[in-house]
Design a protein around this motif. Structure first.
Motif, PDB file in Angstrom:
ATOM      1  N   PRO A 143       0.809  -1.223   0.000  1.00 47.01           N
ATOM      2  CA  PRO A 143       0.000   0.000   0.000  1.00 47.01           C
ATOM      3  C   PRO A 143       0.841   1.272   0.000  1.00 47.01           C
ATOM      4  O   PRO A 143       0.296   2.368  -0.098  1.00 47.01           O
ATOM      5  N   THR A 144       2.157   1.121   0.115  1.00 48.79           N
ATOM      6  CA  THR A 144       3.037   2.275   0.246  1.00 48.79           C
ATOM      7  C   THR A 144       4.028   2.324  -0.904  1.00 48.79           C
ATOM      8  O   THR A 144       4.648   1.307  -1.239  1.00 48.79           O
ATOM      9  N   ALA A 145       4.210   3.501  -1.491  1.00 53.95           N
ATOM     10  CA  ALA A 145       5.177   3.673  -2.583  1.00 53.95           C
ATOM     11  C   ALA A 145       6.587   3.794  -2.022  1.00 53.95           C
ATOM     12  O   ALA A 145       6.793   4.185  -0.869  1.00 53.95           O
ATOM     13  N   GLU A 146       7.579   3.440  -2.833  1.00 53.90           N
ATOM     14  CA  GLU A 146       8.981   3.549  -2.454  1.00 53.90           C
ATOM     15  C   GLU A 146       9.809   3.743  -3.713  1.00 53.90           C
ATOM     16  O   GLU A 146       9.315   3.624  -4.825  1.00 53.90           O
ATOM     17  N   PHE A 147      11.091   4.040  -3.519  1.00 59.20           N
ATOM     18  CA  PHE A 147      11.976   4.172  -4.655  1.00 59.20           C
ATOM     19  C   PHE A 147      12.522   2.801  -5.031  1.00 59.20           C
ATOM     20  O   PHE A 147      12.738   1.944  -4.176  1.00 59.20           O
ATOM     21  N   THR A 148      12.766   2.579  -6.314  1.00 61.99           N
ATOM     22  CA  THR A 148      13.244   1.282  -6.782  1.00 61.99           C
ATOM     23  C   THR A 148      14.568   0.928  -6.116  1.00 61.99           C
ATOM     24  O   THR A 148      15.509   1.720  -6.174  1.00 61.99           O
ATOM     25  N   PRO A 149      14.680  -0.229  -5.480  1.00 58.15           N
ATOM     26  CA  PRO A 149      15.961  -0.642  -4.901  1.00 58.15           C
ATOM     27  C   PRO A 149      17.035  -0.749  -5.968  1.00 58.15           C
ATOM     28  O   PRO A 149      16.770  -1.128  -7.104  1.00 58.15           O
ATOM     29  N   LYS A 150      18.281  -0.429  -5.617  1.00 53.84           N
ATOM     30  CA  LYS A 150      19.370  -0.431  -6.587  1.00 53.84           C
ATOM     31  C   LYS A 150      19.700  -1.824  -7.097  1.00 53.84           C
ATOM     32  O   LYS A 150      20.329  -1.979  -8.135  1.00 53.84           O
ATOM     33  N   THR A 151      19.256  -2.862  -6.366  1.00 51.80           N
ATOM     34  CA  THR A 151      19.572  -4.225  -6.817  1.00 51.80           C
ATOM     35  C   THR A 151      18.607  -4.720  -7.874  1.00 51.80           C
ATOM     36  O   THR A 151      18.806  -5.781  -8.449  1.00 51.80           O
ATOM     37  N   VAL A 152      17.521  -3.994  -8.123  1.00 48.87           N
ATOM     38  CA  VAL A 152      16.537  -4.441  -9.094  1.00 48.87           C
ATOM     39  C   VAL A 152      16.872  -3.826 -10.440  1.00 48.87           C
ATOM     40  O   VAL A 152      16.951  -2.607 -10.571  1.00 48.87           O
ATOM     41  N   GLN A 153      17.091  -4.666 -11.447  1.00 52.47           N
ATOM     42  CA  GLN A 153      17.455  -4.206 -12.779  1.00 52.47           C
ATOM     43  C   GLN A 153      16.204  -4.077 -13.622  1.00 52.47           C
ATOM     44  O   GLN A 153      15.587  -5.060 -13.980  1.00 52.47           O
ATOM     45  N   THR A 154      15.807  -2.837 -13.929  1.00 50.85           N
ATOM     46  CA  THR A 154      14.670  -2.584 -14.800  1.00 50.85           C
ATOM     47  C   THR A 154      15.101  -1.629 -15.892  1.00 50.85           C
ATOM     48  O   THR A 154      16.178  -1.014 -15.827  1.00 50.85           O
ATOM     49  N   THR A 155      14.257  -1.484 -16.886  1.00 45.58           N
ATOM     50  CA  THR A 155      14.569  -0.579 -17.983  1.00 45.58           C
ATOM     51  C   THR A 155      14.092   0.835 -17.689  1.00 45.58           C
ATOM     52  O   THR A 155      14.355   1.752 -18.465  1.00 45.58           O
ATOM     53  N   ASP A 156      13.359   1.030 -16.603  1.00 47.56           N
ATOM     54  CA  ASP A 156      12.874   2.361 -16.252  1.00 47.56           C
ATOM     55  C   ASP A 156      13.890   3.098 -15.402  1.00 47.56           C
ATOM     56  O   ASP A 156      14.846   2.509 -14.876  1.00 47.56           O
ATOM     57  N   LEU A 157      13.694   4.385 -15.271  1.00 48.90           N
ATOM     58  CA  LEU A 157      14.572   5.179 -14.429  1.00 48.90           C
ATOM     59  C   LEU A 157      14.446   4.732 -12.975  1.00 48.90           C
ATOM     60  O   LEU A 157      13.343   4.490 -12.483  1.00 48.90           O
ATOM     61  N   ARG A 158      15.574   4.689 -12.273  1.00 52.07           N
ATOM     62  CA  ARG A 158      15.561   4.189 -10.902  1.00 52.07           C
ATOM     63  C   ARG A 158      14.950   5.194  -9.931  1.00 52.07           C
ATOM     64  O   ARG A 158      14.680   4.861  -8.787  1.00 52.07           O
ATOM     65  N   THR A 159      14.780   6.401 -10.338  1.00 44.01           N
ATOM     66  CA  THR A 159      14.226   7.398  -9.428  1.00 44.01           C
ATOM     67  C   THR A 159      12.705   7.390  -9.417  1.00 44.01           C
ATOM     68  O   THR A 159      12.087   8.134  -8.664  1.00 44.01           O
ATOM     69  N   GLU A 160      12.052   6.571 -10.251  1.00 48.64           N
ATOM     70  CA  GLU A 160      10.607   6.532 -10.265  1.00 48.64           C
ATOM     71  C   GLU A 160      10.072   5.774  -9.053  1.00 48.64           C
ATOM     72  O   GLU A 160      10.669   4.801  -8.593  1.00 48.64           O
ATOM     73  N   LEU A 161       8.915   6.212  -8.590  1.00 46.45           N
ATOM     74  CA  LEU A 161       8.280   5.519  -7.482  1.00 46.45           C
ATOM     75  C   LEU A 161       7.701   4.193  -7.949  1.00 46.45           C
ATOM     76  O   LEU A 161       7.139   4.093  -9.045  1.00 46.45           O
ATOM     77  N   VAL A 162       7.814   3.169  -7.111  1.00 46.83           N
ATOM     78  CA  VAL A 162       7.292   1.847  -7.420  1.00 46.83           C
ATOM     79  C   VAL A 162       6.566   1.307  -6.194  1.00 46.83           C
ATOM     80  O   VAL A 162       6.682   1.834  -5.099  1.00 46.83           O
ATOM     81  N   TYR A 163       5.802   0.225  -6.415  1.00 49.72           N
ATOM     82  CA  TYR A 163       5.111  -0.463  -5.332  1.00 49.72           C
ATOM     83  C   TYR A 163       5.591  -1.914  -5.306  1.00 49.72           C
ATOM     84  O   TYR A 163       5.623  -2.585  -6.340  1.00 49.72           O
TER      85      TYR A 163
END
Length: 344
Positions: free
Chosen positions: A284-304
């Motif tokens: 239920p709470t948003a957070e910043f993408t952990p640095k260990t998770v490799q995604t194609t999106d910008l790491r500064t975007e909020l994720v759930y």
């Protein structure tokens, strides 16, 4: 000659560029607007299995790498002193049960008969004391006997009357039986003794260590003969069925995913193979993408944070493994979590 070399170099450069373009065209990620792709890892789930009491390890029944089932016996402590405590408390309970039974049964007929006999004897003694006092009083008045004799007879009469009263009260108590307060106290003591026995039996059962969940023995920490306590783990258990993926959902996709939706899990260790799963948790709470998770999106975007569950009966998915999760967005109606396999 120089121009020929330049042409060859240019041709070679064009070939390299063409090969790169062809490779990119064949290996570029294919975006499917009807499928959501997220990335994560198989969450590490471990249990530090420990005994619930102090003691010396007597048996270890599993080895590292063994697959275990929930409720399987893993190890045992020496049960001698725990069994002795159970035997002692069983005897205490049995004795107190007899006390309660005696109080509830009340006075025996023989006890009441004995009390009646005491009353009769006291009455006879009183009658005799009255006769003796009357005689001594008359003789003392005529000065045939000392006045002390009359006083002694009077004292004996008072004693006889008191003895009769005492015997009559004892008969009443024998007829009424034990006081209700004594019965209540005896019952309370019996309840306390039974609680102590239940605790002793629980401690005896705690000499056996059972598997809390299905899993794999990752580490065998103690050996037979070691002294252990509740703070000393005996095994580290890896819980790998079911497993769940810790992944992160972009904020823009939050409205597309709901609990119970089907998902497919892919791993580089098994190319072309998909493992069926389902969405079991959305934070239920948003957070910043952990640095260990490799995604194609910008790491500064909020994720759930999301948790995607999957059955793992063959133990193919290992804890900590990086995976890709595909969530179909069409024809993917959420199901109740209880309806999914594994019961999770």
């Amino acid at each position: 000659m120089a121009s020929k070399k330049k042409r060859l170099l240019l041709l070679l450069l064009l070939l390299i560029i063409g090969a790169g373009v062809a490779y990119w065209l064949t290996h570029r990620p294919v975006t499917n607007p009807h499928t959501l792709t997220i990335y994560g890892n198989i969450d590490i789930r471990q249990v530090q299995a420990a005994f619930n009491d102090n003691g010396r390890v007597q048996k270890l029944l599993v080895q590292e790498g063994d697959h275990i089932k929930q409720g399987q016996l893993l190890a045992e402590l020496d049960p001698t002193r725990f069994q002795d405590a159970v035997d002692r408390d069983q005897a205490t309970v049995a004795a107190q049960e007899q006390v309660v039974a005696r109080l509830l049964a009340g006075s025996r007929p023989e006890e009441i008969a004995a009390a009646r006999a005491q009353v009769a004897a006291a009455q006879a003694t009183l009658q005799n004391a009255e006769i003796t006092w009357q005689r001594q009083k008359t003789l003392a008045a005529k000065q045939y006997v000392p006045k002390q004799s009359a006083d002694n007879a009077a004292a004996a009469l008072k004693t006889a009357r008191a003895d009769l009263d005492h015997s009559q009260q004892a008969l009443i108590l024998a007829i009424k039986g034990p006081r209700k307060e004594d019965i209540a106290a005896a019952r309370a003591q019996l309840q306390a003794d039974r609680a102590a026995l239940a605790l002793a039996k629980r401690e005896l059962q705690d000499t056996k260590l059972y598997a809390p969940e299905d899993g794999v023995v990752q580490d065998r920490i103690v050996e037979p003969g070691d002294m252990v306590s509740p703070a000393t783990p005996a095994f580290t258990l890896a819980l790998d069925n079911p497993v769940w993926v810790r992944a992160y959902l972009p904020e823009t996709a939050l409205g597309k995913v709901r609990l119970g939706m089907r998902a497919q899990i892919e791993s580089d260790s098994f190319p072309g193979k998909q493992f069926a799963g389902w969405v079991g948790f959305i934070s239920p709470t948003a957070e910043f993408t952990p640095k260990t998770v490799q995604t194609t999106d910008l790491r500064t975007e909020l994720v759930y944070r999301v948790r995607v569950y999957a059955c793992n009966p063959q133990h193919a998915l290992r804890l900590g493994m990086p995976v890709t999760v595909q969530i179909p967005l069409q024809n993917n109606q959420p199901q109740a979590l209880a309806e999914h396999p594994c019961g999770h």
